[in-house]
Design a protein around this motif. Structure first.
Motif, PDB file in Angstrom:
ATOM      1  N   ALA A 163       0.803  -1.218   0.000  1.00 28.94           N
ATOM      2  CA  ALA A 163       0.000   0.000   0.000  1.00 28.94           C
ATOM      3  C   ALA A 163       0.837   1.268   0.000  1.00 28.94           C
ATOM      4  O   ALA A 163       0.450   2.276  -0.603  1.00 28.94           O
ATOM      5  CB  ALA A 163      -0.932   0.002   1.222  1.00 28.94           C
ATOM      6  N   GLY A 164       1.989   1.235   0.674  1.00 27.49           N
ATOM      7  CA  GLY A 164       2.777   2.452   0.831  1.00 27.49           C
ATOM      8  C   GLY A 164       4.131   2.436   0.163  1.00 27.49           C
ATOM      9  O   GLY A 164       4.933   3.349   0.381  1.00 27.49           O
ATOM     10  N   GLY A 165       4.407   1.402  -0.623  1.00 30.83           N
ATOM     11  CA  GLY A 165       5.689   1.332  -1.303  1.00 30.83           C
ATOM     12  C   GLY A 165       6.836   1.040  -0.351  1.00 30.83           C
ATOM     13  O   GLY A 165       6.633   0.594   0.780  1.00 30.83           O
ATOM     14  N   ALA A 166       8.061   1.313  -0.821  1.00 29.38           N
ATOM     15  CA  ALA A 166       9.245   1.022  -0.007  1.00 29.38           C
ATOM     16  C   ALA A 166       9.230   1.815   1.301  1.00 29.38           C
ATOM     17  O   ALA A 166       9.600   1.301   2.349  1.00 29.38           O
ATOM     18  CB  ALA A 166      10.515   1.338  -0.806  1.00 29.38           C
ATOM     19  N   ARG A 167       8.795   3.072   1.231  1.00 28.29           N
ATOM     20  CA  ARG A 167       8.750   3.901   2.435  1.00 28.29           C
ATOM     21  C   ARG A 167       7.767   3.331   3.456  1.00 28.29           C
ATOM     22  O   ARG A 167       8.075   3.231   4.643  1.00 28.29           O
ATOM     23  CB  ARG A 167       8.358   5.322   2.075  1.00 28.29           C
ATOM     24  N   GLY A 168       6.584   2.943   2.980  1.00 30.48           N
ATOM     25  CA  GLY A 168       5.586   2.374   3.882  1.00 30.48           C
ATOM     26  C   GLY A 168       6.054   1.078   4.507  1.00 30.48           C
ATOM     27  O   GLY A 168       5.872   0.849   5.708  1.00 30.48           O
TER      28      GLY A 168
END
Length: 207
Positions: free
Chosen positions: A33-38
């Motif tokens: 849902a939030g990509g690598a950062r998430g």
């Protein structure tokens, strides 16, 4: 503590860390849902929760929590509710399948929310506490080991667990193009949501 004993402990910890559990599912959910950062923020939250529980056990607080039935029961049901809540969120995403809008909203989501999901999914899971309490004494000699040895063993779990989740997160990031396909995303969200609810149900069923 001897290096031989610590090596045996490492082998056991690696096997435990590699076994899929709520931490794995929460990492997948946030990485999708939030990509690598998430995913990274969720892993940081999970690791902090693990460190918190490990420290509590190493300092003797874990035993007090387990032996206090009201506190332990409250912790267990908080874990049940939170895991099921995260599972329902994932299932709703799978049902809607509107990932174009969801991706835009996910990019604006608070980083603290991702961290919080990781932290609370771990710290409200009494199975982690029970694991520390049942395993650490097997590798600690009351005569020759102390608090620092207990902290070393506890933090080993946190570090190795965090590293494994980071590898999982980077793998998800590498195959992100394939994962962007709506059918794949819906299937993964459905599996993740079902698994989280399953973990919550199993935790609720324990006496």
């Amino acid at each position: 503590m001897t290096w031989g004993a610590y090596s045996s402990y490492l082998v056991f910890v690696v096997l435990v860390v590699l076994a899929p559990g709520p931490d794995t599912m929460v990492t997948l959910k946030n990485a999708l849902a939030g990509g690598a950062r998430g995913g990274l923020l969720a892993v940081c939250g999970i690791t902090m929760g693990n460190l918190t529980q490990g420290t509590a056990v190493a300092l003797g607080l874990g035993t007090l929590i387990v032996h206090s039935q009201p506190v332990f029961t409250t912790l267990r049901w908080a874990g049940v509710v939170y895991l099921c809540y995260l599972g329902v969120q994932a299932l709703r995403s799978a049902w809607r399948g509107d990932y174009g809008t969801a991706s835009a909203a996910g990019s604006r989501s608070s980083g603290f929310r991702r961290w919080r999901e990781g932290f609370f999914s771990n710290v409200t899971n009494p199975k982690v506490l029970a694991l520390y309490l049942s395993v650490l004494p097997q590798f600690l000699d009351p005569v020759s080991t102390g608090t620092l040895d207990a902290l070393l063993l506890a933090y080993t779990v946190s570090v190795l667990g965090g590293l494994w989740l980071l590898l999982l997160m980077f793998f998800v990031h590498r195959v992100r193009t394939w994962l962007r396909r709506t059918r794949v995303r819906r299937s993964l969200d459905a599996v993740t949501g079902t698994a989280l609810i399953g973990f919550g149900t199993a935790l609720a069923a324990e006496s």
